[in-house]
Design an enzyme around this catalytic site. Structure first.
Site, mmCIF file in Angstrom:
data_model
loop_
_atom_site.group_PDB
_atom_site.id
_atom_site.type_symbol
_atom_site.label_atom_id
_atom_site.label_comp_id
_atom_site.label_asym_id
_atom_site.label_seq_id
_atom_site.Cartn_x
_atom_site.Cartn_y
_atom_site.Cartn_z
ATOM 1 C CB ALA A 66 -0.859 -0.011 1.260
ATOM 2 N N GLY A 111 0.525 -4.982 0.766
ATOM 3 C CA GLY A 111 -0.607 -5.057 -0.156
ATOM 4 C C GLY A 111 -0.251 -5.744 -1.469
ATOM 5 C CD GLU A 114 -2.607 -7.482 2.625
ATOM 6 O OE1 GLU A 114 -2.162 -6.338 2.392
ATOM 7 O OE2 GLU A 114 -3.417 -7.723 3.533
ATOM 8 C CD GLU A 134 1.346 -5.411 5.725
ATOM 9 O OE1 GLU A 134 2.159 -6.316 6.033
ATOM 10 O OE2 GLU A 134 0.667 -5.431 4.687
HETATM 11 N N1 COA Z 1 4.622 3.200 -0.401
HETATM 12 C C1 COA Z 1 5.054 4.370 -0.890
HETATM 13 N N2 COA Z 1 6.239 4.530 -1.483
HETATM 14 C C2 COA Z 1 7.040 3.452 -1.586
HETATM 15 C C3 COA Z 1 6.657 2.205 -1.097
HETATM 16 C C4 COA Z 1 5.374 2.090 -0.479
HETATM 17 N N3 COA Z 1 4.917 0.944 -0.012
HETATM 18 N N4 COA Z 1 7.661 1.321 -1.323
HETATM 19 C C5 COA Z 1 8.626 2.019 -1.950
HETATM 20 N N5 COA Z 1 8.261 3.304 -2.095
HETATM 21 C C6 COA Z 1 9.013 4.398 -2.732
HETATM 22 C C7 COA Z 1 10.150 4.885 -1.845
HETATM 23 O O1 COA Z 1 9.678 5.804 -0.894
HETATM 24 C C8 COA Z 1 11.040 5.508 -2.884
HETATM 25 O O2 COA Z 1 10.500 6.753 -3.259
HETATM 26 P P1 COA Z 1 11.449 8.065 -3.349
HETATM 27 O O3 COA Z 1 12.480 7.691 -4.386
HETATM 28 O O4 COA Z 1 10.518 9.150 -3.803
HETATM 29 O O5 COA Z 1 12.034 8.247 -1.994
HETATM 30 C C9 COA Z 1 10.890 4.594 -4.085
HETATM 31 O O6 COA Z 1 9.649 3.899 -3.893
HETATM 32 C C10 COA Z 1 11.997 3.557 -4.194
HETATM 33 O O7 COA Z 1 12.061 2.835 -2.979
HETATM 34 P P2 COA Z 1 13.383 2.682 -2.104
HETATM 35 O O8 COA Z 1 12.978 2.433 -0.674
HETATM 36 O O9 COA Z 1 14.305 3.822 -2.355
HETATM 37 O O10 COA Z 1 14.000 1.362 -2.747
HETATM 38 P P3 COA Z 1 14.983 0.324 -2.040
HETATM 39 O O11 COA Z 1 15.495 -0.552 -3.129
HETATM 40 O O12 COA Z 1 15.967 1.009 -1.175
HETATM 41 O O13 COA Z 1 14.026 -0.538 -1.076
HETATM 42 C C11 COA Z 1 12.032 -1.768 -0.483
HETATM 43 C C12 COA Z 1 13.001 -1.333 -1.613
HETATM 44 C C13 COA Z 1 10.859 -2.473 -1.147
HETATM 45 C C14 COA Z 1 12.742 -2.716 0.482
HETATM 46 C C15 COA Z 1 11.560 -0.505 0.293
HETATM 47 O O14 COA Z 1 11.091 0.444 -0.661
HETATM 48 C C16 COA Z 1 10.461 -0.745 1.257
HETATM 49 O O15 COA Z 1 10.696 -1.290 2.330
HETATM 50 N N6 COA Z 1 9.215 -0.347 0.903
HETATM 51 C C17 COA Z 1 8.077 -0.438 1.784
HETATM 52 C C18 COA Z 1 7.560 -1.853 1.860
HETATM 53 C C19 COA Z 1 6.409 -1.918 2.847
HETATM 54 O O16 COA Z 1 6.542 -1.686 4.011
HETATM 55 N N7 COA Z 1 5.231 -2.288 2.307
HETATM 56 C C20 COA Z 1 4.058 -2.442 3.112
HETATM 57 C C21 COA Z 1 3.282 -1.176 3.167
HETATM 58 S S1 COA Z 1 1.821 -1.371 4.162
#
Ligand code: COA
Length: 259
Positions: A66, A111, A114, A134
Site C-alpha cells: 500500500a 498489499g 496480498e 506491516e
Molecule cells: N509506499 C510508498 N512509497 C514506496 C513504497 C510504499 N509501499 N515502497 C517504496 N516506495 C518508494 C520509496 O519511498 C522511494 O520513493 P522516493 O524515491 O521518492 O524516496 C521509491 O519507492 C523507491 O524505494 P526505495 O525504498 O528507495 O528502494 P529500495 O530498493 O531502497 O528498497 C524496499 C526497496 C521495497 C525494500 C523498500 O522500498 C520498502 O521497504 N518499501 C516499503 C515496503 C512496505 O513496508 N510495504 C508495506 C506497506 S503497508
C-alpha cells in the site's frame, strides 16, 4: 479503457494488467486501487477476455505495498473503511470466474503480497521477494493478508512472517507453496502466457465452476460438497459439455464456445 497507473492489453484472449508506478515501486495508492477495480470489471464483462495476468512494471517490484504516504494520516475509521474497500476489490479477483494469475517480478510486499495471494495462483521470477512488513510500520495487513497467507502456507509460517516482517525469497515461496512456479526473470511472462493458453482452450463454464467450488472450501458459511454438487450440475447444463464428451468419443480436439 485508458488508465494512468495501469498498462493493459489483450492478446489471444489474455488480458494483461501491468501496474505502472515504477518510481514508487508500483505501490497501491488510491488511483491504482480505483483503476484496478475498473480493470477487474473489464475482466468480468469483456467477452474477449478469457483470463488475466497481473504484474508490475520493471524488474524491481511487483507491488511494494500500500502507498505508505497515503496510510500515514488515516484515522481509525478511515483505515477500517480502506481495508474493507480493498478486501472487496481483492475478493472480486478471487471470485472471478475467469482465471486471474499473478506474475510476480520483484518485491511483493504488504498489499502487493496480498494482491498476489488474491489471484488464483502465482508464478514468481527468481528475483521475487514476498513479505508482510506491516509490523515494521506498527500496523497489520488489512487487505486479506492474515487470512490468505495462513490458508496458503499454514499457521506457523504465516504467523512468523506476519510478526517478524521478514521477506522470503522466491525459492522459499516455492517451497512454502505460495507460488506454483519459479522461473528466470526473462521467462516470467512467457510462462504465464503459456499456462493461460492451455487454460483458455478449456470450457469456460467448467473453469468458472471449478474456481467457485475451490473457493467454497474457504467459506465457512457453506458446505463445499454442496457447492461442488451444484457446480457439477451447472457444468452439465452446457453446450461445451456435449462438445467435450462428443469430441472425446470422436477422437478429436473439442471446440468450446463458453455456452
Ligand atoms: N509506499 C510508498 N512509497 C514506496 C513504497 C510504499 N509501499 N515502497 C517504496 N516506495 C518508494 C520509496 O519511498 C522511494 O520513493 P522516493 O524515491 O521518492 O524516496 C521509491 O519507492 C523507491 O524505494 P526505495 O525504498 O528507495 O528502494 P529500495 O530498493 O531502497 O528498497 C524496499 C526497496 C521495497 C525494500 C523498500 O522500498 C520498502 O521497504 N518499501 C516499503 C515496503 C512496505 O513496508 N510495504 C508495506 C506497506 S503497508
Amino acid at each position: 479503457m485508458d488508465y494512468s497507473t495501469l498498462i493493459t492489453s489483450i492478446n489471444n484472449n489474455i488480458f494483461t494488467v501491468v501496474i505502472n508506478r515504477p518510481e514508487k515501486l508500483n505501490a497501491l495508492n488510491s488511483i491504482v486501487l480505483s483503476e484496478l477495480e475498473h480493470a477487474i470489471e473489464e475482466i468480468y464483462t469483456n467477452p474477449f477476455i478469457k483470463s488475466a495476468i497481473i504484474t508490475g512494471t520493471g524488474s524491481k517490484a511487483f507491488v511494494a505495498g500500500a502507498d505508505i504516504s497515503e496510510l500515514s494520516n488515516l484515522t481509525k475509521t478511515e483505515a477500517i473503511k480502506l481495508s474493507k474497500r480493498v478486501q472487496d476489490i481483492f475478493l472480486k479477483i478471487e471470485n472471478s470466474g475467469k482465471p486471474i494469475i499473478a506474475a510476480v517480478n520483484g518485491f511483493a510486499l504488504g498489499g502487493g503480497c496480498e494482491l498476489a495471494m488474491a489471484c488464483h495462483f502465482r508464478i514468481a521470477s527468481e528475483n521475487a521477494r514476498f513479505g508482510q512488513p506491516e509490523v515494521n510500520l506498527g500496523i497489520i495487513p488489512g487487505y486479506g493478508g492474515t487470512q490468505r497467507l495462513t490458508k496458503l502456507i499454514g499457521k506457523g509460517r504465516a504467523i512468523e512472517l506476519l510478526i517478524s516482517g521478514i521477506m522470503i525469497d522466491a525459492s522459499t515461496a516455492l517451497q512454502y507453496g505460495l507460488v506454483n512456479y519459479l522461473v528466470p526473470e526473462e521467462s516470467l511472462m512467457n510462462k504465464a502466457i503459456s499456462i493461460l493458453s492451455v487454460i483458455n482452450s478449456k470450457a469456460p463454464i467448467a473453469i468458472s465452476q471449478c474456481i467457485r467450488s475451490v473457493n467454497a472450501v474457504e467459506d465457512n458459511s457453506i458446505n463445499g460438497y454442496v457447492i461442488e454438487n451444484i457446480a457439477f450440475g451447472e457444468s452439465f447444463d452446457t453446450a461445451d459439455r456435449k462438445e467435450g464428451t462428443l469430441a472425446f468419443i470422436e477422437k478429436r480436439m473439442p471446440k468450446f464456445t463458453g455456452k
